[in-house]
Design a protein around this motif. Structure first.
Motif, PDB file in Angstrom:
ATOM      1  N   ASP A   2       0.758  -1.244   0.107  1.00  0.00           N
ATOM      2  CA  ASP A   2      -0.098   0.083  -0.189  1.00  0.00           C
ATOM      3  C   ASP A   2       0.860   1.434  -0.101  1.00  0.00           C
ATOM      4  O   ASP A   2       0.464   2.298  -0.765  1.00  0.00           O
ATOM      5  CB  ASP A   2      -0.991   0.030   1.326  1.00  0.00           C
ATOM      6  N   VAL A   3       1.989   1.381   0.741  1.00  0.00           N
ATOM      7  CA  VAL A   3       2.808   2.557   0.690  1.00  0.00           C
ATOM      8  C   VAL A   3       3.331   2.634  -0.300  1.00  0.00           C
ATOM      9  O   VAL A   3       3.581   3.567  -0.934  1.00  0.00           O
ATOM     10  CB  VAL A   3       3.919   2.213   1.974  1.00  0.00           C
ATOM     11  N   VAL A   4       4.108   1.471  -1.167  1.00  0.00           N
ATOM     12  CA  VAL A   4       4.617   1.613  -2.472  1.00  0.00           C
ATOM     13  C   VAL A   4       3.510   2.152  -3.504  1.00  0.00           C
ATOM     14  O   VAL A   4       3.924   3.059  -4.364  1.00  0.00           O
ATOM     15  CB  VAL A   4       5.056   0.386  -3.020  1.00  0.00           C
ATOM     16  N   ARG A   5       2.362   1.586  -3.596  1.00  0.00           N
ATOM     17  CA  ARG A   5       1.358   1.982  -4.483  1.00  0.00           C
ATOM     18  C   ARG A   5       0.877   3.735  -4.185  1.00  0.00           C
ATOM     19  O   ARG A   5       1.030   4.249  -5.080  1.00  0.00           O
ATOM     20  CB  ARG A   5      -0.067   1.175  -4.199  1.00  0.00           C
ATOM     21  N   ASP A   6       0.685   3.969  -2.989  1.00  0.00           N
ATOM     22  CA  ASP A   6       0.394   5.303  -2.721  1.00  0.00           C
ATOM     23  C   ASP A   6       1.820   6.323  -3.035  1.00  0.00           C
ATOM     24  O   ASP A   6       1.267   7.415  -3.719  1.00  0.00           O
ATOM     25  CB  ASP A   6       0.181   5.499  -1.177  1.00  0.00           C
ATOM     26  N   TYR A   7       2.901   5.783  -2.776  1.00  0.00           N
ATOM     27  CA  TYR A   7       3.904   6.656  -3.029  1.00  0.00           C
ATOM     28  C   TYR A   7       3.950   6.900  -4.648  1.00  0.00           C
ATOM     29  O   TYR A   7       4.236   8.039  -5.199  1.00  0.00           O
ATOM     30  CB  TYR A   7       5.086   6.306  -2.622  1.00  0.00           C
TER      31      TYR A   7
END
Length: 172
Positions: free
Chosen positions: A161-166
């Protein structure tokens, strides 16, 4: 301006352990930073941590990565690549909360001007550690030692999720 005792001790420890190597990197393209914990110093040395602890007995401090990156860049003067970052804990809910909090702090440091080339989480799966054997739980996936089946932990979803959001914010 004189530093308070704890900061003075912290800075002396940093200088003794890291500064030589960080200065050596001044002619390099980047410096790699590994960060797993925050150690707090008082006037007489290290202070016992307060709050929630990781499996190594140190405080869970998501902002420690941003501080380590800032310090490395200030001394080395080159961009930083986070080559390893994470926590050792048997409680994956700690890791799942830690990852996005740490990356938010890192993003704020980047926004403040510290050049960061990338971030690598420590580590994909629970693995063998020289000191702790297979007992330390470090990864985003657990491994069944009998079948070698790998199973994602909730922290794997948090990292995704962090990677996708970033990626979504970096693209704009």
């Amino acid at each position: 301006m004189a530093l308070p005792g704890g900061e003075k001790h912290r800075d002396a420890t940093r200088a003794a352990v890291y500064d030589h190597w960080l200065r050596e990197a001044r002619q390099d393209d980047f410096i790699g930073v590994q960060n797993y914990e925050r150690v707090v110093h008082g006037p007489d040395g290290e202070v016992a941590p307060d709050g929630e602890l990781n499996g190594m007995g140190t405080a869970i401090a998501p902002a420690s990565l941003a501080g380590a990156v800032r310090y490395a860049h200030e001394v080395a003067g080159v961009p930083v690549l986070v080559t390893e970052h994470g926590i050792q804990t048997a409680d994956d809910t700690q890791r799942a909360a830690f990852i996005p909090a740490a990356v938010r702090e890192l993003a704020a440091e980047i926004a403040a001007g510290t050049p960061v080339l990338g971030y690598c989480h420590w580590t994909l799966m629970d693995n063998f550690e020289w000191i702790f054997g297979y007992g330390a739980q470090l990864g985003l996936h657990e491994v069944d030692r009998a079948t070698f089946q790998r199973h994602p932990k909730p922290s794997a979803r948090a990292y995704a999720d962090v990677v996708r959001d970033y990626r979504g914010t970096a693209a704009h």
